[in-house]
Design a protein around this motif. Structure first.
Motif, short mmCIF file in Angstrom:
data_model
loop_
_atom_site.label_atom_id
_atom_site.label_comp_id
_atom_site.label_asym_id
_atom_site.label_seq_id
_atom_site.Cartn_x
_atom_site.Cartn_y
_atom_site.Cartn_z
N ALA A 73 0.84 -1.20 0.00
CA ALA A 73 0.00 0.00 0.00
C ALA A 73 0.87 1.25 0.00
O ALA A 73 0.54 2.25 -0.65
CB ALA A 73 -0.92 0.00 1.21
N ARG A 74 2.00 1.20 0.69
CA ARG A 74 2.93 2.34 0.70
C ARG A 74 3.62 2.48 -0.66
O ARG A 74 4.00 3.57 -1.07
CB ARG A 74 3.99 2.14 1.78
N ARG A 75 3.82 1.32 -1.35
CA ARG A 75 4.23 1.24 -2.74
C ARG A 75 5.69 1.58 -3.00
O ARG A 75 6.15 1.44 -4.13
CB ARG A 75 3.34 2.15 -3.62
N PRO A 292 0.19 10.13 -3.90
CA PRO A 292 -1.16 9.91 -4.43
C PRO A 292 -1.84 11.23 -4.77
O PRO A 292 -1.49 12.28 -4.24
CB PRO A 292 -1.87 9.21 -3.26
N VAL A 351 -1.06 4.04 6.39
CA VAL A 351 -1.58 3.68 5.06
C VAL A 351 -2.15 2.27 5.11
O VAL A 351 -1.50 1.34 5.59
CB VAL A 351 -0.48 3.75 3.99
N GLU A 353 -4.40 1.20 2.25
CA GLU A 353 -4.85 0.78 0.92
C GLU A 353 -4.34 1.74 -0.14
O GLU A 353 -4.16 2.93 0.11
CB GLU A 353 -6.38 0.74 0.89
N SER A 354 -4.08 1.19 -1.31
CA SER A 354 -3.67 2.00 -2.45
C SER A 354 -4.39 1.47 -3.69
O SER A 354 -4.27 0.29 -4.03
CB SER A 354 -2.16 1.92 -2.66
N LYS A 356 -6.23 2.57 -7.83
CA LYS A 356 -5.98 3.43 -8.98
C LYS A 356 -7.18 3.40 -9.92
O LYS A 356 -7.80 2.36 -10.12
CB LYS A 356 -4.73 2.95 -9.72
N LYS A 361 -4.30 8.22 -8.80
CA LYS A 361 -3.81 7.37 -7.71
C LYS A 361 -4.43 7.79 -6.37
O LYS A 361 -4.47 8.97 -6.05
CB LYS A 361 -2.29 7.43 -7.63
N GLN A 363 -4.95 6.72 -2.05
CA GLN A 363 -4.58 5.96 -0.87
C GLN A 363 -5.63 6.17 0.22
O GLN A 363 -6.26 7.23 0.28
CB GLN A 363 -3.21 6.38 -0.34
#
Length: 619
Positions: A73-75, A292, A351, A353-354, A356, A361, A363
């Motif tokens: 989620a942080r990506r 995001p 965080v 969830e992430s 698109k 984008k 979060q």
């Protein structure tokens, strides 16, 4: 399921569903009988370790699931940036089958093999034999068995089930057909059973070897790079003895490379190492910070909600939060501990969830507080500080829109976010409470031929806006609470006040309101339609009435990486307040929506429809 399922694909207890743990009941009853008849003194180390080892394996796997989902989620260090969906979550919900299978084998081995009951806690020579047998026969045999599984005959019947997950999660590692698991189990039995048969086995050697397998399996499928580079610099040969998450991730995207189990040296020997392995490792380990466009700021609700977060238990998070879970009573103590930990040590939003939508984008950040915290007067300052910190963090990172979810926008807390826009007039991030779209959804939920609506004791921004809009359309709004009636009447345009009526004698069949309790619901006539105006659902006490969802819409099919439910809402459905923030960003609107300010109801509704969001009535 494999593309062309072969024999022994399904697990023997698959038909039992959530009752599959009953297959361990005979072993559990045997243990209870043994303790009751012979006492704890008769229990040897091997027998005493079996049940705790199974539980620890489940906890170990869950820790990896939570860690992986938080990191992806942080990506920053994500390896495969593709969408994860509900189909994969459902397919991988049986990850505990292999633990049940192993548990059955442990009990059978204990009964059938005399040496097991005589095993000491530790023997060094046995542990060394286990390690050597893994490095030698196990890694070699696995490599060639794995290559055989990629032959089209076996792949289509078995191994394609595992490779259906391009984007891996830690539990993907154990998602295989039953027959495939039997082979793996026999393979891993070589290092565990050989020392036992030769009389030098030990309890800890078996437990540590299984822990090693679980650790490496979970790490290889976690989809974020975490192995530090200095380890390979200090001991260069380690690159042949330990794989990395990026190494195995390439196997799931390229299919014909990186076949090794945990030690890549056979891929080097047989020239099946993917050429991009080192480059992918370097790039993902370095990582890139991603900003995001939108942050949705929510919080936990009930104690159970800590499991319902994306970083919680995957099978729970993939279903609405009001979906009953039989084992919840077992894990309830952990929910209490999570709440206390969050209350004491939770100093900032995290965080969870992430997702698109095309190039937009998003979060989700969560404030480490629960519903009941927001009702405590002495907690308000602390909660506002957490919200303020999240807003300033988002602003500093260049986030364009921040939507306030659930009670983070409570009127008595921060006046729907107005507190922060007044304190920081130069905020670049736009704060959105979502009231405009929520009002639009409520209005669209009311039947077109409605002539009267009962507003049940509500004072929220959405409830008032809905009532005012109805009066302006010529729909009569009836209230029976004088204080709320007087407040609302002062806000209704003078030309429409004739449609606002205070009476206790007329009760329409369409009710709207933030909170409609049991007593109030019992006063409603048969066939009443209850429409909530708050983010929280109404408690259903009448079977002869219709209860609509809290304001929400179905999300576009093009929205990616959605594999958890938003609280009590169905799959791929979002609350109107959350969607409003998305629309605000997609349309590049440059104003705040907080305090008494509200977006034009029709404008935001049309924008939502234009961007692919669908009313639940048409979903």
């Amino acid at each position: 399921m494999a593309t062309r399922p072969g024999p022994l694909t399904e697990w023997p207890w698959q038909w039992m569903g959530s009752f599959k743990y009953l297959v361990l009941a005979p072993a559990a009853l045997h243990t209870a009988h043994r303790v009751l008849t012979k006492g704890w003194g008769d229990i040897d180390p091997a027998y005493a370790t079996m049940l705790p080892a199974l539980l620890l394996r489940m906890i170990h796997n869950q820790i990896w699931i939570s860690l992986s989902r938080h990191q992806t989620a942080r990506r920053k260090h994500i390896i495969v940036d593709r969408s994860l969906d509900f189909d994969q979550v459902d397919r991988e919900s049986s990850w505990d089958d292999q633990i049940i299978f192993n548990g059955l084998f442990f009990y059978m081995a204990y009964i059938a093999v005399p040496n097991v009951s005589h095993m000491p806690l530790w023997r060094t020579e046995g542990a060394i034999i286990t390690a050597l047998l893994h490095i030698g026969p196990v890694e070699f045999l696995y490599y060639w068995f794995h290559r055989a599984l990629h032959h089209h005959f076996l792949y289509s019947r078995y191994h394609s089930h595992h490779h259906a997950s391009i984007v891996t999660e830690p539990i993907t590692s154990v998602i295989h057909p039953f027959a495939e698991h039997v082979v793996y189990f026999l393979l891993f039995s070589i290092p565990t059973m050989t020392p036992i048969f030769t009389g030098c086995g030990s309890v800890l050697a078996v437990v540590l070897y299984i822990t090693y397998i679980d650790f490496m399996n979970n790490m290889g499928h976690c989809n974020f790079e975490l192995v530090p580079k200095w380890i390979f610099q200090v001991f260069p040969p380690l690159k042949y003895l330990m794989y990395t998450p990026s190494f195995h991730s390439l196997h799931h995207t390229q299919f014909r490379t990186n076949y090794s189990l945990f030690m890549p040296f056979y891929d080097y020997i047989y020239k099946t190492m993917d050429n991009s392995t080192d480059e992918l490792y370097e790039r993902t380990l370095k990582g890139t910070e991603e900003t995001p466009d939108l942050v949705h700021l929510t919080h936990m609700t009930t104690l159970k909600s800590s499991y319902h977060l994306r970083v919680g238990i995957a099978s729970i998070a993939s279903k609405p939060s009001d979906n009953p879970v039989w084992y919840m009573w077992i894990i309830w103590p952990m929910a209490w501990l999570s709440m206390v930990f969050a209350w004491v040590y939770g100093s900032s939003a995290f965080v969870v969830e992430s997702i698109k939508l095309k190039k937009f984008k998003m979060q989700t950040w969560s404030i480490p507080r629960y519903n009941f915290h927001y009702g405590l007067i002495w907690e308000r300052e602390s909660i506002n500080s957490l919200i303020e910190k999240a807003i300033l963090d988002a602003d500093a990172r260049g986030v364009r829109v921040l939507s306030l979810g659930l009670l983070n926008q409570a009127k008595q807390l921060n006046r729907s976010g107005e507190l922060f826009t007044q304190k920081y007039p130069k905020l670049r991030v736009r704060l959105v409470d979502g009231s405009g779209l929520a009002t639009a959804v409520v209005l669209k939920s009311i039947p077109l031929d409605t002539k009267q609506v009962f507003l049940c004791g509500s004072s929220s921004k959405v409830a008032y806006a809905t009532a005012i809009a109805l009066c302006e359309r010529g729909v009569q709004v009836i209230m029976n609470e004088k204080k709320e009636y007087d407040t609302l009447k002062s806000r209704v345009p003078e030309s429409s006040t004739v449609y606002l009526k205070f009476t206790s004698d007329e009760i329409p069949q369409v009710w709207i309101g933030d909170i409609i309790d049991d007593k109030q619901q019992r006063r409603a006539p048969n066939g009443t339609i209850f429409i909530p105006t708050s983010q929280f659902p109404l408690k259903k006490t009448r079977k002869d009435c219709t209860y609509l969802s809290s304001p929400a819409m179905k999300i576009p099919e093009t929205m990616q990486n959605v594999h958890t439910c938003e609280n009590w809402l169905p799959r791929r459905v979002m609350s109107a307040w959350r969607i409003a923030g998305i629309i605000h960003g997609l349309e590049d609107w440059n104003m705040h929506e907080c305090g008494d300010d509200m977006m034009d109801i029709e404008k935001v509704w049309l924008a939502a429809i234009k961007n692919g969001f669908i009313p639940l009535s048409k979903a």
